[in-house]
Design a protein around this motif. Structure first.
Motif, PDB file in Angstrom:
ATOM      1  N   GLU A   1      45.109  37.876  32.165  1.00 19.05           N
ATOM      2  CA  GLU A   1      44.003  38.154  32.857  1.00 19.05           C
ATOM      3  C   GLU A   1      42.925  37.121  32.617  1.00 19.05           C
ATOM      4  O   GLU A   1      42.267  37.149  31.425  1.00 19.05           O
ATOM      5  CB  GLU A   1      42.972  39.365  31.997  1.00 19.05           C
ATOM      6  CG  GLU A   1      43.877  40.675  32.596  1.00 19.05           C
ATOM      7  CD  GLU A   1      44.221  40.418  34.428  1.00 19.05           C
ATOM      8  OE1 GLU A   1      43.007  40.031  35.175  1.00 19.05           O
ATOM      9  OE2 GLU A   1      44.676  41.165  35.348  1.00 19.05           O
TER      10      GLU A   1
ATOM     11  N   THR B   1      40.213  34.355  33.632  1.00 17.37           N
ATOM     12  CA  THR B   1      38.900  33.950  34.517  1.00 17.37           C
ATOM     13  C   THR B   1      38.618  32.575  35.245  1.00 17.37           C
ATOM     14  O   THR B   1      39.458  31.952  35.126  1.00 17.37           O
ATOM     15  CB  THR B   1      37.940  34.599  33.785  1.00 17.37           C
ATOM     16  OG1 THR B   1      37.836  33.602  32.290  1.00 17.37           O
ATOM     17  CG2 THR B   1      37.284  35.718  33.161  1.00 17.37           C
ATOM     18  N   ARG B   2      37.928  32.660  35.794  1.00 15.48           N
ATOM     19  CA  ARG B   2      37.786  31.133  36.485  1.00 15.48           C
ATOM     20  C   ARG B   2      37.429  30.388  35.974  1.00 15.48           C
ATOM     21  O   ARG B   2      38.467  29.124  35.182  1.00 15.48           O
ATOM     22  CB  ARG B   2      36.600  31.643  37.516  1.00 15.48           C
ATOM     23  CG  ARG B   2      36.410  29.573  38.436  1.00 15.48           C
ATOM     24  CD  ARG B   2      35.695  30.080  39.241  1.00 15.48           C
ATOM     25  NE  ARG B   2      35.226  28.928  40.467  1.00 15.48           N
ATOM     26  CZ  ARG B   2      34.137  28.038  40.729  1.00 15.48           C
ATOM     27  NH1 ARG B   2      33.437  28.566  38.786  1.00 15.48           N
ATOM     28  NH2 ARG B   2      34.450  26.635  41.275  1.00 15.48           N
TER      29      ARG B   2
END
Ligand code: 5AD
Ligand code: FES
Length: 343
Positions: free
Chosen positions: A10, A12-13
């Motif tokens: 997972e 994130t940007r």
């Protein structure tokens, strides 16, 4: 434990940006290599690439076969020639044939369908990479037996896309990818890294886009400036950034097919091996024959232009074995590996 290792990370940007910039490259590559092993194993799938026409209606600023490059000697294979080359590749053991060309409407839907039918009669997987077409064409190709379609989005920075691809529409290209997916093809897309004006943040967005549209295959390569194009004097992408981007793609989409791209090897003699050890599980050796290999010059320094299909098949086979990997048997579609949790 197993499903744990198959879960995509997972990211994130901001996490992706870190992986593309500050996290040590060796760490990023090793994570992707591990993820690749857990999700798709040690097989490397080979695809025989036929570049059947270098005629293109588009004028992309980066591309060596752009319409405006009058220095290129143009060619088009006739149907028999193309089918013959496919047959020789199949005889050599290739179980996927990729047909690639410029956007050349001389090959209309009828003509393409006949070619598709003749190649599908050889009992192999068939991938098309011939650009933007009408929905009806995509549908007819699919009905004729095409299994997969490959079209890079190139960048998701819409302004950059429009600067680099005059007369083209990012939205339209995106819609084509959705149509292709909807028609039940295995969908391949991808990007170039190191385009002039492209930022790390924009590459992070590209990766999230590819995850979002659910690609089955993602091709990522460095932009290499071609001397006969308007971008001749630009910097170009580095192998490191291309490898990092590819590695993060593997972390985001653990079980898709990811090729070690030819452009990577054009920047470094071990580029494809490095890619195979940083997340890649596919290689697409060129099986185009004769002079045509040299004339399909998207970027300079393209490898293997003076080699034969058999030479490349042998060469890449040895390289794959030299790093302890195996040549995949079967069509090697997305989701067919035994570890796949969806099976
Ligand atoms: N450098 C690297 N890759 C290029 N391509 C086109 N021109 C270049 C270049 N100068 C890539 C594009 C295209 C694919 C077939 O080749 O991403 O989609
Ligand atoms: Fe063409 Fe090695 S793959 S010479």
């Amino acid at each position: 434990m197993k499903s744990q290792s198959l879960n995509s990370v997972e990211l994130t940007r901001a996490g992706i940006v870190d992986m593309l910039s500050t996290v040590p490259a060796s760490v990023v590559y090793a994570s992707a290599d591990q993820m690749r092993q857990a999700a798709v194993g040690s097989d490397v799938h080979l695809r025989g690439l036929i570049e059947f026409s270098n005629i293109c209606r588009n004028n992309c600023l980066y591309c060596g076969i752009r319409r405006g490059n009058h220095a290129v000697e143009r060619y088009r294979m006739d149907d028999d020639q193309l089918v013959d080359i496919a047959r020789r590749a199949v005889d050599m053991g290739f179980q996927t044939i990729v047909l690639q060309s410029g956007e050349d409407l001389h090959y209309d839907a009828d003509r393409m369908c006949h070619i598709i039918e003749r190649i599908k009669a050889m009992d192999v997987a068939l991938t098309l990479s011939i650009g933007e077409r009408e929905y009806a064409d995509y549908r007819d190709f699919r009905n004729a037996g095409a299994d997969r379609y490959l079209m890079r989005i190139e960048t998701t920075d819409v302004d950059l896309y429009h600067r680099l691809n005059p007369g083209m529409s990012w939205q339209h290209r995106h819609e084509c990818l959705l149509m292709i997916r909807e028609l039940g093809y295995e969908l391949g897309s991808g990007i170039m890294v190191g385009l002039p004006g492209q930022t790390i943040e924009s590459i992070a967005d590209d990766l999230l886009y590819l995850k979002d549209i659910g690609v089955d295959m993602a091709g990522i390569g460095p932009f290499i400036p071609h001397p006969a194009t308007p971008l001749a004097h630009e910097q170009g992408g580095t192998l490191e950034l291309a490898l990092r981007t590819m590695a993060v793609m593997r972390l985001l989409l653990p079980d898709i097919n990811i090729p070690a791209t030819t452009a990577m090897e054009s920047l470094h003699p071990k580029g494809r091996i490095m890619a195979l050890q940083a997340g890649a599980n596919v290689v697409m050796p060129n099986v185009t024959e004769g002079e045509y290999r040299r004339l399909y010059e998207l970027y300079p320094g393209k490898i293997c232009v003076n080699d034969t299909p058999l030479h490349c098949r042998t060469c890449i086979g040895l390289k794959i074995q030299s790093i302890g990997r195996t040549i995949g048997q079967g069509w090697g579609g997305h989701g067919t590996h035994k570890n796949n949790i969806h099976q």
